[in-house]
Design an enzyme around this catalytic site. Sequence first.
Site, PDB file in Angstrom:
ATOM      1  N   GLU A   1       0.834  -1.230   0.029  1.00 52.16           N
ATOM      2  CA  GLU A   1      -0.176   0.093   0.119  1.00 52.16           C
ATOM      3  C   GLU A   1       0.889   1.298   0.049  1.00 52.16           C
ATOM      4  O   GLU A   1       1.798   1.313   0.700  1.00 52.16           O
ATOM      5  CB  GLU A   1      -0.816  -0.129   1.407  1.00 52.16           C
ATOM      6  CG  GLU A   1      -1.611   1.068   1.591  1.00 52.16           C
ATOM      7  CD  GLU A   1      -2.524   1.633   0.420  1.00 52.16           C
ATOM      8  OE1 GLU A   1      -3.246   0.969  -0.026  1.00 52.16           O
ATOM      9  OE2 GLU A   1      -2.251   2.750   0.177  1.00 52.16           O
TER      10      GLU A   1
ATOM     11  N   ASP B   1       5.061   1.507  -3.363  1.00 55.68           N
ATOM     12  CA  ASP B   1       4.324   1.701  -4.676  1.00 55.68           C
ATOM     13  C   ASP B   1       4.388   0.279  -5.552  1.00 55.68           C
ATOM     14  O   ASP B   1       5.778  -0.168  -5.462  1.00 55.68           O
ATOM     15  CB  ASP B   1       4.951   2.735  -5.459  1.00 55.68           C
ATOM     16  CG  ASP B   1       3.885   3.167  -6.497  1.00 55.68           C
ATOM     17  OD1 ASP B   1       3.337   2.378  -7.278  1.00 55.68           O
ATOM     18  OD2 ASP B   1       3.473   4.369  -6.668  1.00 55.68           O
TER      19      ASP B   1
ATOM     20  N   ASP C   1      -8.457   1.111  -8.072  1.00 57.63           N
ATOM     21  CA  ASP C   1      -8.759   2.419  -8.702  1.00 57.63           C
ATOM     22  C   ASP C   1      -8.943   2.148 -10.273  1.00 57.63           C
ATOM     23  O   ASP C   1      -8.144   1.833 -10.988  1.00 57.63           O
ATOM     24  CB  ASP C   1      -7.822   3.571  -8.494  1.00 57.63           C
ATOM     25  CG  ASP C   1      -7.666   3.735  -7.091  1.00 57.63           C
ATOM     26  OD1 ASP C   1      -8.398   4.473  -6.360  1.00 57.63           O
ATOM     27  OD2 ASP C   1      -6.598   2.917  -6.726  1.00 57.63           O
TER      28      ASP C   1
ATOM     29  N   THR D   1     -13.118  -7.712   1.362  1.00 57.91           N
ATOM     30  CA  THR D   1     -12.483  -6.760   1.382  1.00 57.91           C
ATOM     31  C   THR D   1     -13.196  -5.509   2.048  1.00 57.91           C
ATOM     32  O   THR D   1     -14.483  -5.578   2.286  1.00 57.91           O
ATOM     33  CB  THR D   1     -11.974  -6.028   0.319  1.00 57.91           C
ATOM     34  OG1 THR D   1     -12.637  -5.277  -0.316  1.00 57.91           O
ATOM     35  CG2 THR D   1     -11.288  -7.215  -0.512  1.00 57.91           C
TER      36      THR D   1
ATOM     37  N   GLU E   1     -15.452  -4.224  -0.627  1.00 54.48           N
ATOM     38  CA  GLU E   1     -16.346  -5.423  -1.119  1.00 54.48           C
ATOM     39  C   GLU E   1     -17.594  -5.160  -0.038  1.00 54.48           C
ATOM     40  O   GLU E   1     -18.785  -4.994  -0.455  1.00 54.48           O
ATOM     41  CB  GLU E   1     -15.800  -6.720  -0.999  1.00 54.48           C
ATOM     42  CG  GLU E   1     -16.481  -7.744  -1.539  1.00 54.48           C
ATOM     43  CD  GLU E   1     -15.733  -9.014  -1.571  1.00 54.48           C
ATOM     44  OE1 GLU E   1     -14.624  -8.872  -1.194  1.00 54.48           O
ATOM     45  OE2 GLU E   1     -16.431 -10.160  -1.793  1.00 54.48           O
TER      46      GLU E   1
HETATM   47  N1  SAM Z   1      -8.066  -3.489  -1.552  1.00 54.78           N
HETATM   48  C1  SAM Z   1      -8.486  -2.325  -0.592  1.00 54.78           C
HETATM   49  C2  SAM Z   1     -10.031  -3.002  -0.490  1.00 54.78           C
HETATM   50  O1  SAM Z   1     -10.691  -3.603  -1.455  1.00 54.78           O
HETATM   51  O2  SAM Z   1     -10.809  -2.398   0.230  1.00 54.78           O
HETATM   52  C3  SAM Z   1      -8.426  -1.098  -1.048  1.00 54.78           C
HETATM   53  C4  SAM Z   1      -9.264  -0.720  -2.186  1.00 54.78           C
HETATM   54  S1  SAM Z   1      -8.883   1.168  -2.432  1.00 54.78           S
HETATM   55  C5  SAM Z   1      -9.916   1.648  -3.808  1.00 54.78           C
HETATM   56  C6  SAM Z   1      -7.377   0.972  -3.554  1.00 54.78           C
HETATM   57  C7  SAM Z   1      -5.926   1.102  -2.853  1.00 54.78           C
HETATM   58  O3  SAM Z   1      -4.884   1.033  -3.808  1.00 54.78           O
HETATM   59  C8  SAM Z   1      -5.844   2.379  -2.161  1.00 54.78           C
HETATM   60  O4  SAM Z   1      -5.453   2.327  -0.683  1.00 54.78           O
HETATM   61  C9  SAM Z   1      -4.636   3.024  -2.837  1.00 54.78           C
HETATM   62  O5  SAM Z   1      -3.678   3.779  -1.904  1.00 54.78           O
HETATM   63  C10 SAM Z   1      -3.833   1.651  -3.184  1.00 54.78           C
HETATM   64  N2  SAM Z   1      -3.145   1.856  -4.607  1.00 54.78           N
HETATM   65  C11 SAM Z   1      -3.305   2.349  -5.664  1.00 54.78           C
HETATM   66  N3  SAM Z   1      -2.358   2.232  -6.750  1.00 54.78           N
HETATM   67  C12 SAM Z   1      -1.217   1.787  -5.667  1.00 54.78           C
HETATM   68  C13 SAM Z   1       0.112   1.707  -6.210  1.00 54.78           C
HETATM   69  N4  SAM Z   1       0.422   1.830  -7.525  1.00 54.78           N
HETATM   70  N5  SAM Z   1       0.796   1.036  -5.238  1.00 54.78           N
HETATM   71  C14 SAM Z   1       0.508   0.955  -4.123  1.00 54.78           C
HETATM   72  N6  SAM Z   1      -0.824   1.004  -3.582  1.00 54.78           N
HETATM   73  C15 SAM Z   1      -1.847   1.584  -4.505  1.00 54.78           C
END
Ligand code: SAM
Length: 213
Positions: free
Chosen positions: A69, A96, A118, A191, A194
């Site tokens: 994350e 990242d 996302d 999640t 979800e």
């Molecule tokens: N997976 C979790 C869930 O289903 O509840 C969180 C979903 S949230 C919409 C997407 C997460 O992915 C965010 O916390 C965002 O910071 C992280 N994220 C997006 N792009 C990322 C990247 N390139 N590297 C690490 N984390 C990332």
Amino acid sequence: MRLRNIPGAKDELKQYPTIVVQDPSQYKGSWNKLFNNDNPIHVEVGTGKGQFLVGMSELHPDVNFIGIEKYDSVLLRALEQVKELDRPNLKFLNEDVEDILNFFQKGEIERLFINFTDPWPKNRHEKRRLTYKGFLEMYEQVLVDGGEIHFKTDNQGLFEYSLESFAGYGMTLHNVSLDLHRSGIKGNVMTEYERKFSSKGMRIYRCESKFRS
Ligand code: SAM
């Protein structure tokens, strides 16, 4: 994801290096030594506040889980849960996903989870989607031959895009579900997103895709 910046989050994460691994590149090729066993490693990219992996690591004590994350304020929420638990098979990286090749060597990861990532709906942002072919190339380089990606989303557009991306990369698709919660699937761990979306009656899409072995 709406973010609230928490001052001092990064410093707090550093206080728990057995849970939030610092400088993960030093463990490239030796994660099993860090976990102190030879169990398979499953990674969730974009793990958010960690609910999925907290559930999975309890259900599967014979698997090692790592959540990646990039936002420290979000990962702090995961840490707050996990530090109250005795969960040696669960670790997080405040990194990242774009840097994943620095952290793992070929064959170190058995399975990758992408949950509610996302959608980046604008065409010009396609390369940011975690199921874009550029990311698949990286995942292939750290997964075992024939390794799998398990993918869930509420977003139909992202789901269709991702199925095409997986297939276009030469991966095979398995257990595709257009309505996961009505599919009778067993052992599904929800999640945070979800739970949120399905409580509003939204359907959840899921698939497993497998790299060539
Ligand atoms: N997976 C979790 C869930 O289903 O509840 C969180 C979903 S949230 C919409 C997407 C997460 O992915 C965010 O916390 C965002 O910071 C992280 N994220 C997006 N792009 C990322 C990247 N390139 N590297 C690490 N984390 C990332």
